[in-house]
Design an enzyme around this catalytic site. Structure first.
Site, PDB file in Angstrom:
ATOM      1  N   GLU A   1     -57.932  77.252 -30.931  1.00 40.12           N
ATOM      2  CA  GLU A   1     -58.085  78.037 -29.703  1.00 40.12           C
ATOM      3  C   GLU A   1     -59.094  79.151 -29.944  1.00 40.12           C
ATOM      4  O   GLU A   1     -58.844  80.059 -30.745  1.00 40.12           O
ATOM      5  CB  GLU A   1     -56.739  78.632 -29.269  1.00 40.12           C
ATOM      6  CG  GLU A   1     -56.836  79.539 -28.059  1.00 40.12           C
ATOM      7  CD  GLU A   1     -55.542  80.284 -27.757  1.00 40.12           C
ATOM      8  OE1 GLU A   1     -55.598  81.293 -27.030  1.00 40.12           O
ATOM      9  OE2 GLU A   1     -54.480  79.854 -28.258  1.00 40.12           O
TER      10      GLU A   1
ATOM     11  N   ARG B   1     -62.980  86.355 -25.472  1.00 40.37           N
ATOM     12  CA  ARG B   1     -62.988  87.816 -25.511  1.00 40.37           C
ATOM     13  C   ARG B   1     -64.311  88.373 -25.998  1.00 40.37           C
ATOM     14  O   ARG B   1     -64.465  89.594 -26.079  1.00 40.37           O
ATOM     15  CB  ARG B   1     -61.862  88.328 -26.427  1.00 40.37           C
ATOM     16  CG  ARG B   1     -60.464  87.927 -25.973  1.00 40.37           C
ATOM     17  CD  ARG B   1     -59.420  88.431 -26.946  1.00 40.37           C
ATOM     18  NE  ARG B   1     -58.098  87.917 -26.613  1.00 40.37           N
ATOM     19  CZ  ARG B   1     -57.019  88.074 -27.386  1.00 40.37           C
ATOM     20  NH1 ARG B   1     -57.135  88.728 -28.526  1.00 40.37           N
ATOM     21  NH2 ARG B   1     -55.846  87.565 -27.029  1.00 40.37           N
TER      22      ARG B   1
ATOM     23  N   LYS C   1     -47.017  78.863 -23.048  1.00 39.10           N
ATOM     24  CA  LYS C   1     -47.286  79.928 -24.001  1.00 39.10           C
ATOM     25  C   LYS C   1     -46.299  81.064 -23.734  1.00 39.10           C
ATOM     26  O   LYS C   1     -46.051  81.408 -22.579  1.00 39.10           O
ATOM     27  CB  LYS C   1     -48.724  80.421 -23.822  1.00 39.10           C
ATOM     28  CG  LYS C   1     -49.099  81.603 -24.694  1.00 39.10           C
ATOM     29  CD  LYS C   1     -50.565  81.970 -24.478  1.00 39.10           C
ATOM     30  CE  LYS C   1     -50.962  83.184 -25.294  1.00 39.10           C
ATOM     31  NZ  LYS C   1     -52.410  83.486 -25.179  1.00 39.10           N
TER      32      LYS C   1
END
Length: 215
Positions: free
Chosen positions: A46, A50, A134
């Site tokens: 993953e 950001r 998640k």
């Protein structure tokens, strides 16, 4: 591709007990990083959106490291959903589950892991067909104790705890019957990425890959 969210996730194939959560800055060799993780046994990666370098990193890993299954994390807008799909991400990880974002993620055709931190959010996502979620930010909202508590009333749901998960507590999460895998950044420490210390990344990945659910 089927519209069933769980079927899409399962179509990715077996997921290791630890999914590396990677922040890639300018100058980091994304392909060498991905190869080191794969050599260590963690081939589901993953890359969080950001940094300005994230989408390019996903694109290069998807194109040049075929042994890796790379996805986009911290996806917060429909525009990021489209961008991640365009560069070759195979799955999306959302930090929350607002309706418009979930709609866009489902419409993308990709596997989706939306986040929940409350029972209401968990039940709402279950109504939409999600069975694996998640759990974020895991440690801040109750951690192992919360997931243990929701296991009985929500027996059909499985969770990927992320946020505060580390080598010190990963086993505690994986011991829960409703946790098949966790997300963790500890296998990709910032100084190792900055220094190109791929041997260290590979060793941390191998240690993480030795973990398994239910132990």
């Amino acid at each position: 591709m089927t519209g069933d969210p769980q079927a899409r996730l399962e179509a990715l194939g077996p997921i290791p007990a630890v999914v590396p959560v990677v922040t890639i800055s300018d100058g980091v060799d994304a392909m060498s990083l991905a190869r080191a993780l794969c050599r260590g046994g963690l081939d589901v990666i993953e890359v969080v959106l950001r940094t300005p370098a994230a989408l390019r990193a996903i694109e290069r890993i998807a194109a040049e490291v075929p042994e890796a299954r790379v996805g986009a994390g911290t996806v917060t807008s429909p525009e990021q959903v489209s961008a991640a799909r365009r560069v070759g991400a195979t799955f999306l990880v959302l930090p929350g589950s607002p309706g418009r974002l979930v709609d866009a993620a489902l419409d993308s055709g990709l596997a989706v892991l939306p986040a929940a931190s409350t029972v209401t959010e968990m039940m709402t996502l279950a109504e939409r067909g999600f069975r694996t979620l998640k759990f974020f930010p895991a440690e801040a909202v109750g951690g192992v104790r919360l997931l243990s508590a929701v296991g009985a009333p929500l027996p059909g749901l499985r969770f990927c705890p992320t946020g505060g998960v580390s080598v010190a507590n990963a086993r505690d999460y994986l011991a829960l019957p409703n946790v098949p895998f966790v997300g963790g950044s500890w296998v990709c420490p910032g100084d190792a990425l900055r220094d190109g210390d791929w041997a260290r990344v590979e060793a941390l990945a191998a240690e993480a890959a030795s973990l398994s659910p239910g132990t």
